[in-house]
Design a protein around this motif. Sequence first.
Motif, PDB file in Angstrom:
ATOM      1  N   ASN A  64      -0.706   7.707  -3.292  1.00 31.26           N
ATOM      2  CA  ASN A  64      -0.355   8.108  -4.659  1.00 31.26           C
ATOM      3  C   ASN A  64      -0.175   9.621  -4.753  1.00 31.26           C
ATOM      4  O   ASN A  64      -0.290  10.340  -3.762  1.00 31.26           O
ATOM      5  CB  ASN A  64      -1.382   7.590  -5.673  1.00 31.26           C
ATOM      6  CG  ASN A  64      -2.745   8.197  -5.513  1.00 31.26           C
ATOM      7  OD1 ASN A  64      -2.951   9.152  -4.778  1.00 31.26           O
ATOM      8  ND2 ASN A  64      -3.710   7.630  -6.208  1.00 31.26           N
ATOM      9  N   ARG A  66      -4.250   9.936  -2.274  1.00 38.30           N
ATOM     10  CA  ARG A  66      -5.160   8.835  -1.957  1.00 38.30           C
ATOM     11  C   ARG A  66      -4.368   7.548  -1.751  1.00 38.30           C
ATOM     12  O   ARG A  66      -3.308   7.358  -2.331  1.00 38.30           O
ATOM     13  CB  ARG A  66      -6.153   8.630  -3.093  1.00 38.30           C
ATOM     14  CG  ARG A  66      -7.015   9.823  -3.330  1.00 38.30           C
ATOM     15  CD  ARG A  66      -8.037   9.543  -4.420  1.00 38.30           C
ATOM     16  NE  ARG A  66      -8.698  10.770  -4.786  1.00 38.30           N
ATOM     17  CZ  ARG A  66      -8.677  11.293  -5.992  1.00 38.30           C
ATOM     18  NH1 ARG A  66      -8.059  10.678  -6.968  1.00 38.30           N
ATOM     19  NH2 ARG A  66      -9.293  12.420  -6.238  1.00 38.30           N
ATOM     20  N   GLU A  67      -4.943   6.670  -0.951  1.00 33.99           N
ATOM     21  CA  GLU A  67      -4.305   5.376  -0.737  1.00 33.99           C
ATOM     22  C   GLU A  67      -4.507   4.498  -1.964  1.00 33.99           C
ATOM     23  O   GLU A  67      -5.606   4.396  -2.494  1.00 33.99           O
ATOM     24  CB  GLU A  67      -4.892   4.690   0.489  1.00 33.99           C
ATOM     25  CG  GLU A  67      -4.168   3.411   0.830  1.00 33.99           C
ATOM     26  CD  GLU A  67      -4.686   2.775   2.101  1.00 33.99           C
ATOM     27  OE1 GLU A  67      -3.853   2.267   2.862  1.00 33.99           O
ATOM     28  OE2 GLU A  67      -5.903   2.785   2.309  1.00 33.99           O
ATOM     29  N   ALA A  68      -3.446   3.856  -2.418  1.00 33.45           N
ATOM     30  CA  ALA A  68      -3.495   2.954  -3.560  1.00 33.45           C
ATOM     31  C   ALA A  68      -2.716   1.692  -3.189  1.00 33.45           C
ATOM     32  O   ALA A  68      -1.988   1.664  -2.196  1.00 33.45           O
ATOM     33  CB  ALA A  68      -2.889   3.612  -4.784  1.00 33.45           C
ATOM     34  N   HIS A  69      -2.891   0.663  -3.997  1.00 35.81           N
ATOM     35  CA  HIS A  69      -2.273  -0.625  -3.707  1.00 35.81           C
ATOM     36  C   HIS A  69      -1.631  -1.152  -4.978  1.00 35.81           C
ATOM     37  O   HIS A  69      -2.234  -1.108  -6.047  1.00 35.81           O
ATOM     38  CB  HIS A  69      -3.326  -1.602  -3.189  1.00 35.81           C
ATOM     39  CG  HIS A  69      -4.125  -1.018  -2.074  1.00 35.81           C
ATOM     40  ND1 HIS A  69      -3.689  -0.984  -0.775  1.00 35.81           N
ATOM     41  CD2 HIS A  69      -5.317  -0.392  -2.074  1.00 35.81           C
ATOM     42  CE1 HIS A  69      -4.588  -0.376  -0.030  1.00 35.81           C
ATOM     43  NE2 HIS A  69      -5.588  -0.004  -0.808  1.00 35.81           N
ATOM     44  N   ASP A 123      -1.841  -1.781 -10.427  1.00 36.32           N
ATOM     45  CA  ASP A 123      -2.261  -0.833  -9.390  1.00 36.32           C
ATOM     46  C   ASP A 123      -3.755  -0.969  -9.201  1.00 36.32           C
ATOM     47  O   ASP A 123      -4.508  -1.101 -10.170  1.00 36.32           O
ATOM     48  CB  ASP A 123      -1.933   0.599  -9.797  1.00 36.32           C
ATOM     49  CG  ASP A 123      -0.446   0.887  -9.764  1.00 36.32           C
ATOM     50  OD1 ASP A 123       0.234   0.322  -8.883  1.00 36.32           O
ATOM     51  OD2 ASP A 123       0.032   1.658 -10.595  1.00 36.32           O
ATOM     52  N   TYR A 124      -4.203  -0.901  -7.948  1.00 36.04           N
ATOM     53  CA  TYR A 124      -5.609  -1.109  -7.611  1.00 36.04           C
ATOM     54  C   TYR A 124      -6.056  -0.057  -6.605  1.00 36.04           C
ATOM     55  O   TYR A 124      -5.253   0.485  -5.852  1.00 36.04           O
ATOM     56  CB  TYR A 124      -5.808  -2.513  -7.032  1.00 36.04           C
ATOM     57  CG  TYR A 124      -5.412  -3.591  -8.002  1.00 36.04           C
ATOM     58  CD1 TYR A 124      -6.312  -4.076  -8.930  1.00 36.04           C
ATOM     59  CD2 TYR A 124      -4.122  -4.100  -8.020  1.00 36.04           C
ATOM     60  CE1 TYR A 124      -5.950  -5.053  -9.845  1.00 36.04           C
ATOM     61  CE2 TYR A 124      -3.743  -5.061  -8.928  1.00 36.04           C
ATOM     62  CZ  TYR A 124      -4.668  -5.535  -9.835  1.00 36.04           C
ATOM     63  OH  TYR A 124      -4.292  -6.487 -10.743  1.00 36.04           O
ATOM     64  N   HIS A 125      -7.366   0.197  -6.585  1.00 33.74           N
ATOM     65  CA  HIS A 125      -7.934   1.179  -5.659  1.00 33.74           C
ATOM     66  C   HIS A 125      -8.222   0.587  -4.289  1.00 33.74           C
ATOM     67  O   HIS A 125      -8.288   1.319  -3.309  1.00 33.74           O
ATOM     68  CB  HIS A 125      -9.231   1.767  -6.218  1.00 33.74           C
ATOM     69  CG  HIS A 125      -9.010   2.577  -7.461  1.00 33.74           C
ATOM     70  ND1 HIS A 125      -8.348   3.777  -7.461  1.00 33.74           N
ATOM     71  CD2 HIS A 125      -9.342   2.337  -8.741  1.00 33.74           C
ATOM     72  CE1 HIS A 125      -8.291   4.257  -8.682  1.00 33.74           C
ATOM     73  NE2 HIS A 125      -8.891   3.392  -9.494  1.00 33.74           N
ATOM     74  N   SER A 126      -8.417  -0.731  -4.215  1.00 40.12           N
ATOM     75  CA  SER A 126      -8.724  -1.346  -2.924  1.00 40.12           C
ATOM     76  C   SER A 126      -7.768  -2.504  -2.639  1.00 40.12           C
ATOM     77  O   SER A 126      -7.281  -3.172  -3.551  1.00 40.12           O
ATOM     78  CB  SER A 126     -10.167  -1.853  -2.894  1.00 40.12           C
ATOM     79  OG  SER A 126     -10.329  -2.921  -3.786  1.00 40.12           O
ATOM     80  N   ARG A 127      -7.526  -2.732  -1.375  1.00 42.11           N
ATOM     81  CA  ARG A 127      -6.622  -3.802  -0.952  1.00 42.11           C
ATOM     82  C   ARG A 127      -7.179  -5.193  -1.301  1.00 42.11           C
ATOM     83  O   ARG A 127      -6.432  -6.043  -1.786  1.00 42.11           O
ATOM     84  CB  ARG A 127      -6.364  -3.675   0.549  1.00 42.11           C
ATOM     85  CG  ARG A 127      -5.422  -4.687   1.124  1.00 42.11           C
ATOM     86  CD  ARG A 127      -4.018  -4.382   0.712  1.00 42.11           C
ATOM     87  NE  ARG A 127      -3.108  -5.387   1.188  1.00 42.11           N
ATOM     88  CZ  ARG A 127      -1.862  -5.147   1.502  1.00 42.11           C
ATOM     89  NH1 ARG A 127      -1.384  -3.936   1.397  1.00 42.11           N
ATOM     90  NH2 ARG A 127      -1.088  -6.110   1.896  1.00 42.11           N
ATOM     91  N   SER A 183       0.848  -1.194   0.000  1.00 42.71           N
ATOM     92  CA  SER A 183       0.000   0.000   0.000  1.00 42.71           C
ATOM     93  C   SER A 183       0.881   1.240   0.000  1.00 42.71           C
ATOM     94  O   SER A 183       1.966   1.243   0.578  1.00 42.71           O
ATOM     95  CB  SER A 183      -0.883   0.015   1.242  1.00 42.71           C
ATOM     96  OG  SER A 183      -1.702  -1.125   1.268  1.00 42.71           O
TER      97      SER A 183
END
Length: 62
Positions: free
Chosen positions: A22, A26-29, A43-47, A19
């Motif tokens: 960005n 915002r938090e990105a994964h 790259d993803y928006h949720s874990r 994690s």
Amino acid sequence: MARYRFRDVRRIGPVEVGSYINRHGREAHATACTAPGCDWSGDYHSRPAAELAASAHRCNPR
């Protein structure tokens, strides 16, 4: 080239999931396969989405 500081890094098989914050704050994964010859990453928006992609990844290095 942006420098990201990854936290909460986990390994699922040959894939690492981490994690980070960005460039928009915002938090990105991110996921990346560490097998030699496999260049898969994402790259993803949720874990949960990142962990699902990591567990479903089957690499076929050349």
